[in-house]
Scaffold this motif. Structure first.
Motif, PDB file in Angstrom:
ATOM      1  N   VAL A   1       1.879   9.084 -18.631  1.00  0.00           N
ATOM      2  CA  VAL A   1       2.499   8.398 -17.496  1.00  0.00           C
ATOM      3  C   VAL A   1       2.110   9.151 -16.229  1.00  0.00           C
ATOM      4  CG1 VAL A   1       4.654   7.630 -16.441  1.00  0.00           C
ATOM      5  CG2 VAL A   1       4.453   7.719 -18.947  1.00  0.00           C
ATOM      6  N   VAL A   2       1.464   8.459 -15.296  1.00  0.00           N
ATOM      7  CA  VAL A   2       1.053   9.089 -14.034  1.00  0.00           C
ATOM      8  C   VAL A   2       1.881   8.501 -12.903  1.00  0.00           C
ATOM      9  CG1 VAL A   2      -0.856   9.603 -12.480  1.00  0.00           C
ATOM     10  CG2 VAL A   2      -1.283   9.385 -14.939  1.00  0.00           C
ATOM     11  N   LYS A   3       2.492   9.369 -12.123  1.00  0.00           N
ATOM     12  CA  LYS A   3       3.372   8.948 -11.039  1.00  0.00           C
ATOM     13  C   LYS A   3       2.576   8.340  -9.876  1.00  0.00           C
ATOM     14  CE  LYS A   3       6.990  10.542 -13.175  1.00  0.00           C
ATOM     15  NZ  LYS A   3       8.025   9.658 -13.732  1.00  0.00           N
ATOM     16  N   PRO A   4       3.232   7.505  -9.056  1.00  0.00           N
ATOM     17  CA  PRO A   4       2.548   6.876  -7.912  1.00  0.00           C
ATOM     18  C   PRO A   4       1.907   7.912  -6.988  1.00  0.00           C
ATOM     19  CG  PRO A   4       4.695   5.874  -8.254  1.00  0.00           C
ATOM     20  CD  PRO A   4       4.645   7.076  -9.159  1.00  0.00           C
ATOM     21  N   GLY A   5       0.694   7.619  -6.539  1.00  0.00           N
ATOM     22  CA  GLY A   5       0.012   8.480  -5.582  1.00  0.00           C
ATOM     23  C   GLY A   5      -0.773   9.620  -6.189  1.00  0.00           C
ATOM     24  N   MET A   6      -0.541   9.928  -7.472  1.00  0.00           N
ATOM     25  CA  MET A   6      -1.227  11.062  -8.098  1.00  0.00           C
ATOM     26  C   MET A   6      -2.631  10.668  -8.536  1.00  0.00           C
ATOM     27  SD  MET A   6      -0.730  14.170  -8.616  1.00  0.00           S
ATOM     28  CE  MET A   6      -2.019  15.282  -9.127  1.00  0.00           C
ATOM     29  N   ASP A   7      -3.563  11.579  -8.358  1.00  0.00           N
ATOM     30  CA  ASP A   7      -4.958  11.344  -8.703  1.00  0.00           C
ATOM     31  C   ASP A   7      -5.114  11.350 -10.228  1.00  0.00           C
ATOM     32  OD1 ASP A   7      -7.745  11.588  -9.189  1.00  0.00           O
ATOM     33  OD2 ASP A   7      -8.036  12.493  -7.212  1.00  0.00           O
ATOM     34  N   GLN A   8      -5.407  10.189 -10.797  1.00  0.00           N
ATOM     35  CA  GLN A   8      -5.505  10.070 -12.250  1.00  0.00           C
ATOM     36  C   GLN A   8      -6.715  10.816 -12.801  1.00  0.00           C
ATOM     37  OE1 GLN A   8      -5.308   5.894 -13.238  1.00  0.00           O
ATOM     38  NE2 GLN A   8      -3.466   5.585 -12.006  1.00  0.00           N
ATOM     39  N   ALA A   9      -7.800  10.889 -12.048  1.00  0.00           N
ATOM     40  CA  ALA A   9      -8.977  11.632 -12.501  1.00  0.00           C
ATOM     41  C   ALA A   9      -8.642  13.114 -12.660  1.00  0.00           C
ATOM     42  CB  ALA A   9     -10.136  11.441 -11.522  1.00  0.00           C
ATOM     43  N   PHE A  10      -7.895  13.661 -11.720  1.00  0.00           N
ATOM     44  CA  PHE A  10      -7.450  15.054 -11.812  1.00  0.00           C
ATOM     45  C   PHE A  10      -6.569  15.249 -13.040  1.00  0.00           C
ATOM     46  CE2 PHE A  10      -3.753  17.819 -10.844  1.00  0.00           C
ATOM     47  CZ  PHE A  10      -4.392  19.056 -10.868  1.00  0.00           C
ATOM     48  N   VAL A  11      -5.619  14.342 -13.250  1.00  0.00           N
ATOM     49  CA  VAL A  11      -4.695  14.442 -14.388  1.00  0.00           C
ATOM     50  C   VAL A  11      -5.468  14.504 -15.701  1.00  0.00           C
ATOM     51  CG1 VAL A  11      -2.957  13.187 -15.741  1.00  0.00           C
ATOM     52  CG2 VAL A  11      -2.714  13.384 -13.246  1.00  0.00           C
ATOM     53  N   PHE A  12      -6.451  13.630 -15.871  1.00  0.00           N
ATOM     54  CA  PHE A  12      -7.163  13.602 -17.145  1.00  0.00           C
ATOM     55  C   PHE A  12      -8.213  14.703 -17.255  1.00  0.00           C
ATOM     56  CE2 PHE A  12      -5.062   9.535 -17.250  1.00  0.00           C
ATOM     57  CZ  PHE A  12      -4.572   9.556 -18.552  1.00  0.00           C
TER      58      PHE A  12
ATOM     59  N   MET B   1       0.847  -1.201   0.000  1.00  0.00           N
ATOM     60  CA  MET B   1       0.000   0.000   0.000  1.00  0.00           C
ATOM     61  C   MET B   1       0.881   1.249   0.000  1.00  0.00           C
ATOM     62  SD  MET B   1      -3.216  -0.809   0.002  1.00  0.00           S
ATOM     63  CE  MET B   1      -4.032   0.601   0.721  1.00  0.00           C
ATOM     64  N   ILE B   2       0.426   2.248  -0.788  1.00  0.00           N
ATOM     65  CA  ILE B   2       1.163   3.497  -0.809  1.00  0.00           C
ATOM     66  C   ILE B   2       0.863   4.275   0.470  1.00  0.00           C
ATOM     67  CG2 ILE B   2      -0.670   4.768  -2.003  1.00  0.00           C
ATOM     68  CD1 ILE B   2       1.563   6.211  -3.544  1.00  0.00           C
ATOM     69  N   ALA B   3       1.877   4.957   1.013  1.00  0.00           N
ATOM     70  CA  ALA B   3       1.687   5.721   2.238  1.00  0.00           C
ATOM     71  C   ALA B   3       0.664   6.824   2.014  1.00  0.00           C
ATOM     72  CB  ALA B   3       3.022   6.316   2.683  1.00  0.00           C
ATOM     73  N   LYS B   4      -0.197   7.028   3.008  1.00  0.00           N
ATOM     74  CA  LYS B   4      -1.261   8.024   2.882  1.00  0.00           C
ATOM     75  C   LYS B   4      -0.694   9.403   2.605  1.00  0.00           C
ATOM     76  CE  LYS B   4      -5.410   9.696   5.211  1.00  0.00           C
ATOM     77  NZ  LYS B   4      -6.254   9.585   6.416  1.00  0.00           N
ATOM     78  N   LYS B   5       0.447   9.732   3.195  1.00  0.00           N
ATOM     79  CA  LYS B   5       1.021  11.064   3.013  1.00  0.00           C
ATOM     80  C   LYS B   5       1.513  11.291   1.585  1.00  0.00           C
ATOM     81  CE  LYS B   5       5.736   9.828   4.464  1.00  0.00           C
ATOM     82  NZ  LYS B   5       6.817  10.129   5.401  1.00  0.00           N
ATOM     83  N   ASN B   6       1.701  10.215   0.837  1.00  0.00           N
ATOM     84  CA  ASN B   6       2.161  10.345  -0.537  1.00  0.00           C
ATOM     85  C   ASN B   6       1.020  10.332  -1.551  1.00  0.00           C
ATOM     86  OD1 ASN B   6       4.894  10.441   0.187  1.00  0.00           O
ATOM     87  ND2 ASN B   6       5.005   8.214   0.295  1.00  0.00           N
ATOM     88  N   MET B   7      -0.213  10.219  -1.057  1.00  0.00           N
ATOM     89  CA  MET B   7      -1.368  10.245  -1.949  1.00  0.00           C
ATOM     90  C   MET B   7      -1.856  11.670  -2.146  1.00  0.00           C
ATOM     91  SD  MET B   7      -3.564   6.959  -0.612  1.00  0.00           S
ATOM     92  CE  MET B   7      -4.928   7.342  -1.719  1.00  0.00           C
ATOM     93  N   LEU B   8      -2.329  11.972  -3.345  1.00  0.00           N
ATOM     94  CA  LEU B   8      -2.909  13.276  -3.630  1.00  0.00           C
ATOM     95  C   LEU B   8      -4.316  13.080  -4.215  1.00  0.00           C
ATOM     96  CD1 LEU B   8       0.052  15.336  -5.144  1.00  0.00           C
ATOM     97  CD2 LEU B   8      -1.133  15.749  -2.982  1.00  0.00           C
ATOM     98  N   PRO B   9      -5.293  12.745  -3.374  1.00  0.00           N
ATOM     99  CA  PRO B   9      -6.660  12.477  -3.853  1.00  0.00           C
ATOM    100  C   PRO B   9      -7.451  13.761  -4.100  1.00  0.00           C
ATOM    101  CG  PRO B   9      -6.566  12.159  -1.500  1.00  0.00           C
ATOM    102  CD  PRO B   9      -5.162  12.516  -1.926  1.00  0.00           C
ATOM    103  N   ILE B  10      -7.156  14.448  -5.178  1.00  0.00           N
ATOM    104  CA  ILE B  10      -7.812  15.722  -5.477  1.00  0.00           C
ATOM    105  C   ILE B  10      -9.283  15.502  -5.846  1.00  0.00           C
ATOM    106  CG2 ILE B  10      -7.779  17.715  -7.039  1.00  0.00           C
ATOM    107  CD1 ILE B  10      -4.667  17.162  -7.175  1.00  0.00           C
ATOM    108  N   ILE B  11      -9.561  14.433  -6.588  1.00  0.00           N
ATOM    109  CA  ILE B  11     -10.935  14.058  -6.904  1.00  0.00           C
ATOM    110  C   ILE B  11     -11.371  12.899  -6.006  1.00  0.00           C
ATOM    111  CG2 ILE B  11     -12.560  13.396  -8.732  1.00  0.00           C
ATOM    112  CD1 ILE B  11     -11.085  16.094  -9.153  1.00  0.00           C
ATOM    113  N   SER B  12     -10.566  11.839  -5.978  1.00  0.00           N
ATOM    114  CA  SER B  12     -10.886  10.682  -5.138  1.00  0.00           C
ATOM    115  C   SER B  12      -9.644   9.819  -4.951  1.00  0.00           C
ATOM    116  CB  SER B  12     -11.995   9.851  -5.785  1.00  0.00           C
ATOM    117  OG  SER B  12     -12.163   8.624  -5.104  1.00  0.00           O
ATOM    118  N   LYS B  13      -9.472   9.265  -3.746  1.00  0.00           N
ATOM    119  CA  LYS B  13      -8.352   8.367  -3.491  1.00  0.00           C
ATOM    120  C   LYS B  13      -8.486   7.076  -4.281  1.00  0.00           C
ATOM    121  CE  LYS B  13     -10.437   6.370   0.684  1.00  0.00           C
ATOM    122  NZ  LYS B  13     -10.269   6.178   2.153  1.00  0.00           N
TER     123      LYS B  13
END
Length: 208
Positions: free
Chosen positions: A181-192, A1-13
């Motif tokens: 290419v989306v880096k670990p922890g980044m919110d893919q919904a936000f990116v797209f 599991m990725i560390a919570k502090k490294n997640m950026l859930p701008i739309i959703s985790k």
């Protein structure tokens, strides 16, 4: 599991992966279904997101990001009218959509609209803010029309890259496919969501 502090859930985790993810964007032609694009996970070949362009929506300056199954995640709306015409920026807002139709601002994007802007890069601010030392959280670096650009955070870290793979360059359908290419922890919904707006700004498949 990725560390919570490294997640950026701008739309959703739910759209934050613990590993780097390679996705392919396939554009949809205006003549068939009004434009937009689909996003496919290169490992699973699963459709992760769909973007409805304004040709589908029937409203200029309005785009929707959907999950692969069609559920709406994000509404992107461009500010219009005299206020925008007089502003040094063109402004977009991204609204996350709740299951009951509620919406709240997730991010805003500013596109320079005047030669008076000292730095002409596109800047993005999230809500809530993910940084506190600048007036923005992310910016666009590089050239989106050439499919050679990145979303960079305020510390200078690339969180996502838009690239043209060699095998795609050599095909006859170069304009219809590119990779992200989306880096670990980044919110893919936000990116797209951001990529959908860039697509519109540069007059590609989401514009009508």
């Amino acid at each position: 599991m990725i560390a919570k502090k490294n997640m950026l859930p701008i739309i959703s985790k739910l759209h934050c992966s613990s590993s780097q993810t390679l996705l392919v964007v396939r554009k949809r032609p205006h003549v068939l279904n009004g434009g937009g694009f689909v996003v496919i996970d290169c490992n699973t070949q699963r459709v992760v997101f769909r973007v409805d362009g304004c040709g589908v929506r029937g409203i200029k300056g309005e785009l929707i990001l959907r999950e692969g199954d069609g559920d709406a995640l994000l509404l992107m709306h461009r500010k219009k009218g005299m206020v925008e015409a007089l502003s040094i920026y063109k402004k977009w807002k991204g609204y996350s959509l709740g299951y009951e139709g509620s919406k709240k601002v997730a991010f805003s994007l500013k596109e320079p609209n005047s030669c008076l802007v000292k730095n002409n890069s596109i800047r993005i601010s999230t809500k809530p803010r993910v940084t506190s030392n600048r007036g923005w959280d992310f910016k666009i670096s590089g050239c989106f029309p050439d499919k050679c650009c990145s979303i960079v955070d305020s510390r200078g870290n690339e969180v996502a890259q838009v690239v043209m793979k060699k095998e795609v360059e050599e095909s006859m359908e170069t304009k219809d496919f590119y990779h992200v290419v989306v880096k670990p922890g980044m919110d893919q919904a936000f990116v797209f969501g951001v990529i959908a707006i860039l697509d519109y700004i540069h007059g590609e498949t989401t514009i009508c």
